[in-house]
Motif scaffolding. Structure first.
Motif, PDB file in Angstrom:
ATOM      1  N   TYR A 403      22.503   3.890 -11.197  1.00 32.79           N
ATOM      2  CA  TYR A 403      23.321   4.973 -10.641  1.00 32.79           C
ATOM      3  C   TYR A 403      24.812   4.660 -10.728  1.00 32.79           C
ATOM      4  O   TYR A 403      25.635   5.547 -10.977  1.00 32.79           O
ATOM      5  CB  TYR A 403      22.933   5.221  -9.176  1.00 32.79           C
ATOM      6  CG  TYR A 403      23.729   6.335  -8.529  1.00 32.79           C
ATOM      7  CD1 TYR A 403      23.396   7.660  -8.755  1.00 32.79           C
ATOM      8  CD2 TYR A 403      24.810   6.045  -7.695  1.00 32.79           C
ATOM      9  CE1 TYR A 403      24.129   8.693  -8.168  1.00 32.79           C
ATOM     10  CE2 TYR A 403      25.547   7.063  -7.107  1.00 32.79           C
ATOM     11  CZ  TYR A 403      25.202   8.378  -7.344  1.00 32.79           C
ATOM     12  OH  TYR A 403      25.927   9.393  -6.772  1.00 32.79           O
ATOM     13  N   SER A 404      25.167   3.401 -10.537  1.00 33.43           N
ATOM     14  CA  SER A 404      26.582   3.038 -10.421  1.00 33.43           C
ATOM     15  C   SER A 404      27.332   3.110 -11.748  1.00 33.43           C
ATOM     16  O   SER A 404      28.559   3.118 -11.753  1.00 33.43           O
ATOM     17  CB  SER A 404      26.718   1.628  -9.838  1.00 33.43           C
ATOM     18  OG  SER A 404      26.149   0.673 -10.710  1.00 33.43           O
ATOM     19  N   ILE A 405      26.623   3.160 -12.880  1.00 31.94           N
ATOM     20  CA  ILE A 405      27.315   3.192 -14.172  1.00 31.94           C
ATOM     21  C   ILE A 405      28.144   4.468 -14.298  1.00 31.94           C
ATOM     22  O   ILE A 405      29.333   4.439 -14.598  1.00 31.94           O
ATOM     23  CB  ILE A 405      26.299   3.103 -15.329  1.00 31.94           C
ATOM     24  CG1 ILE A 405      25.503   1.798 -15.233  1.00 31.94           C
ATOM     25  CG2 ILE A 405      27.020   3.191 -16.676  1.00 31.94           C
ATOM     26  CD1 ILE A 405      26.332   0.552 -15.335  1.00 31.94           C
ATOM     27  N   ASN A 406      27.514   5.622 -14.073  1.00 31.61           N
ATOM     28  CA  ASN A 406      28.203   6.905 -14.182  1.00 31.61           C
ATOM     29  C   ASN A 406      28.125   7.733 -12.908  1.00 31.61           C
ATOM     30  O   ASN A 406      28.488   8.916 -12.922  1.00 31.61           O
ATOM     31  CB  ASN A 406      27.609   7.729 -15.345  1.00 31.61           C
ATOM     32  CG  ASN A 406      27.826   7.077 -16.689  1.00 31.61           C
ATOM     33  OD1 ASN A 406      28.927   6.641 -16.998  1.00 31.61           O
ATOM     34  ND2 ASN A 406      26.777   7.002 -17.491  1.00 31.61           N
ATOM     35  N   ASN A 407      27.619   7.135 -11.808  1.00 30.83           N
ATOM     36  CA  ASN A 407      27.390   7.879 -10.564  1.00 30.83           C
ATOM     37  C   ASN A 407      26.553   9.133 -10.828  1.00 30.83           C
ATOM     38  O   ASN A 407      26.855  10.231 -10.337  1.00 30.83           O
ATOM     39  CB  ASN A 407      28.716   8.259  -9.899  1.00 30.83           C
ATOM     40  CG  ASN A 407      29.479   7.044  -9.402  1.00 30.83           C
ATOM     41  OD1 ASN A 407      28.889   6.041  -9.020  1.00 30.83           O
ATOM     42  ND2 ASN A 407      30.801   7.127  -9.418  1.00 30.83           N
ATOM     43  N   SER A 408      25.519   8.974 -11.624  1.00 28.39           N
ATOM     44  CA  SER A 408      24.690  10.104 -12.047  1.00 28.39           C
ATOM     45  C   SER A 408      23.229   9.817 -11.729  1.00 28.39           C
ATOM     46  O   SER A 408      22.705   8.755 -12.099  1.00 28.39           O
ATOM     47  CB  SER A 408      24.865  10.369 -13.546  1.00 28.39           C
ATOM     48  OG  SER A 408      23.923  11.315 -14.000  1.00 28.39           O
ATOM     49  N   SER A 409      22.569  10.788 -11.081  1.00 30.84           N
ATOM     50  CA  SER A 409      21.137  10.639 -10.799  1.00 30.84           C
ATOM     51  C   SER A 409      20.303  10.767 -12.070  1.00 30.84           C
ATOM     52  O   SER A 409      19.157  10.320 -12.118  1.00 30.84           O
ATOM     53  CB  SER A 409      20.697  11.686  -9.782  1.00 30.84           C
ATOM     54  OG  SER A 409      20.965  12.997 -10.254  1.00 30.84           O
ATOM     55  N   VAL A 410      20.885  11.386 -13.110  1.00 26.33           N
ATOM     56  CA  VAL A 410      20.171  11.498 -14.385  1.00 26.33           C
ATOM     57  C   VAL A 410      19.886  10.113 -14.957  1.00 26.33           C
ATOM     58  O   VAL A 410      18.828   9.874 -15.545  1.00 26.33           O
ATOM     59  CB  VAL A 410      20.990  12.342 -15.391  1.00 26.33           C
ATOM     60  CG1 VAL A 410      20.329  12.332 -16.774  1.00 26.33           C
ATOM     61  CG2 VAL A 410      21.122  13.763 -14.895  1.00 26.33           C
ATOM     62  N   ASP A 411      20.825   9.179 -14.770  1.00 31.47           N
ATOM     63  CA  ASP A 411      20.614   7.815 -15.270  1.00 31.47           C
ATOM     64  C   ASP A 411      19.442   7.142 -14.555  1.00 31.47           C
ATOM     65  O   ASP A 411      18.710   6.351 -15.164  1.00 31.47           O
ATOM     66  CB  ASP A 411      21.883   6.983 -15.096  1.00 31.47           C
ATOM     67  CG  ASP A 411      22.957   7.350 -16.114  1.00 31.47           C
ATOM     68  OD1 ASP A 411      22.597   7.954 -17.141  1.00 31.47           O
ATOM     69  OD2 ASP A 411      24.135   7.055 -15.872  1.00 31.47           O
TER      70      ASP A 411
END
Length: 497
Positions: A403-411
């Motif tokens: 999650y912390s890479i792009n602050n995206s739940s898709v990741d």
């Protein structure tokens, strides 16, 4: 000289030294817990390095990889369970020593040989990489296309098991690399109207899923009982180091050289290096009948080879941006994130950063001696750590990291899908490493091919118009064509005269 001194001072700062020590302890723990790999350890560090300066971030990954590869020998000696895949090559030898009450002596020799091999691989990196970079400055899209093809080809032919399955795994990775916007037309490909996929798939969540989530699933599917280590041990860590080095110094040199060369090959790595060096040691030994019964010769050669390969694998990663193994595939993403773009220009524009990187390798290998000594003495506690305690922590790291890479739940979703897919593929005998290499190199392969086709106006023969490009092209084609031809000739019946 000013750049060299500046690079050394960057490494010997308080922040970097603390990071190296903490990373070494982390690597010892991951390597000593059966089933956790060096690639998994490095992948788990990626979210943490996001908040670090470039040199401490790279130092954390280099140190973790070097220490984890050795620490995998600890459960192999005490439990006959290799902690990492590279340790599997000589696990029988190490366990035989522990049965005689000499686990510490065996691990002490393996540790010293790992330091020697890692230092040898670092010397190869320091002296070979800059010269290769000078040659690589003249590379065009034709040469980079063949280099990417070479890396993908090696990933298939050196993968264990079926080459057909390795090829299919590679195709999965290449498909994943096409997701996003087409680099020529700008039209979306396989994005399913998901905005987060327009920029392509971030390979770090995929990496975490395939190497960490898959391991969590494997342990959950086959829960292990608490391990009780009852092996008697003398505790003399350095007791056999001097006699072993005096008797088998040729094996140490040969293993270090073999590991360094194999590490330079794109897609190889410590696993392949350890197995090949162990086989070479047995074939060239004057006492091959002692192998598998607790013979130091195989441990000395394979132990020095695997760490040499870890350092050597950075040569193609730094010079060409092509991963030497799955560990450097993870690190390449971190290098881009920190502004140290892999390629020949890094040796020109990097300045003190490059010398700091070289210094990190030497320090990371030397720190293995004190940390490894403590790990050997405390080894029984490490290997007895119940997986039910470790795995929830690993899972939490995975979710937060993705999650912390792009602050995206898709990741997070991509990571979980990749983990489930990797678990199923591994269960069916499909290797995972070619998928990662296909995902990492797919973009370079496509970009180089499309650029070359536009430059040559669609003339494929232009790929052989330059000397280096022609040589690389012939090498890649030979890798694909020669093995079937050789097998065909071997299968032809020999007629009597």
């Amino acid at each position: 000289m000013d750049a060299v001194l500046e690079g050394i001072m960057m490494v010997f700062s308080l922040e970097t030294l603390v990071v190296i020590i903490v990373s070494a302890l982390f690597g010892v723990f991951v390597g000593a817990v059966p089933g956790l790999t060096a690639t998994m350890a490095v992948a788990l560090l990626v979210p943490v390095t996001y908040f670090m300066d470039p040199i401490p971030a790279i130092a954390a990954m280099v140190t973790t990889a070097a220490v984890t590869i050795f620490a995998g020998d600890i459960p192999g000696a005490y439990l006959r369970i290799p902690g990492t895949p590279s340790s599997a090559a000589y696990v029988e030898e190490a366990y035989a020593f522990s049965q005689r009450g000499k686990a510490s002596e065996c691990l002490g020799v393996a540790m010293v040989c790992s330091v020697i091999g890692g230092t040898a691989g670092t010397l190869v990196l320091v002296f070979i990489a800059p010269y290769l970079a000078e040659v690589a400055l003249n590379f065009s899209s034709y040469e980079y296309f063949w280099l990417a093809a070479l890396g993908l080809s090696c990933a298939i032919f050196i993968s264990p098991g079926s080459r057909v399955k390795a090829l299919l795994s590679l195709c999965i990775g290449l498909f994943l690399s096409t997701i996003g916007l087409d680099m020529i037309t700008g039209s979306p490909r396989f994005t399913f109207d998901v905005p987060d996929l327009m920029g392509g798939i971030n390979f770090i969540p995929i990496m975490i899923g395939m190497f960490a989530i898959a391991e969590v699933m494997k342990f959950t599917a086959t829960p292990a009982t608490n391990l009780k280590v009852t092996v008697k041990d003398s505790g003399k860590v350095f007791g056999e180091v001097r006699p072993a080095l005096r008797q088998h110094w040729r094996s140490v040199l040969r293993g270090s050289g073999t590991g360094s060369v194999i590490g330079v090959l794109p897609g190889a790595g410590a696993d392949i290096a350890a197995w090949i060096s162990y086989a070479i040691s047995q074939k060239s030994s004057k006492t091959p009948e002692k192998f598998g019964k607790g013979h130091m010769e195989g441990i000395v050669e394979a132990g020095s080879s695997n760490n040499a390969a870890v350092s050597g694998s950075w040569v193609p990663a730094l010079v060409f941006g092509i991963p030497g193994d799955s560990i450097t595939a993870v690190v390449i993403g971190v290098l881009y994130m920190k502004g140290m773009n892999p390629g020949p220009a890094i040796f020109i524009d990097g300045g003190a950063m490059v010398y700091a990187l070289f210094t990190v390798f030497f320090v990371a290998n030397l720190i293995l001696l004190p940390v490894g000594y403590l790990a050997i003495r405390a080894g029984k506690g490490f290997v007895a750590t119940p997986p039910r305690v470790v795995m929830p922590v690993v899972l939490a790291f995975c979710i937060v990291g993705a999650y912390s890479i792009n602050n995206s739940s898709v990741d997070i979703v991509l990571m979980l899908i990749a983990g489930v897919a990797a678990y199923g593929l591994a269960h069916a005998g499909f290797p995972v490493a070619p998928i990662i290499l296909g995902l990492v190199l797919g973009g370079l392969l496509e970009k180089s091919f499309m650029t070359s086709m536009m430059r040559s106006d669609g003339n494929l023969m232009e790929f052989f118009s330059r000397p280096i490009s022609a040589g690389l092209g012939i090498l890649v084609i030979a890798i694909w064509v020669l093995p079937p031809i050789i097998r065909l000739f071997h299968k032809r019946p020999v007629t009597a005269a």
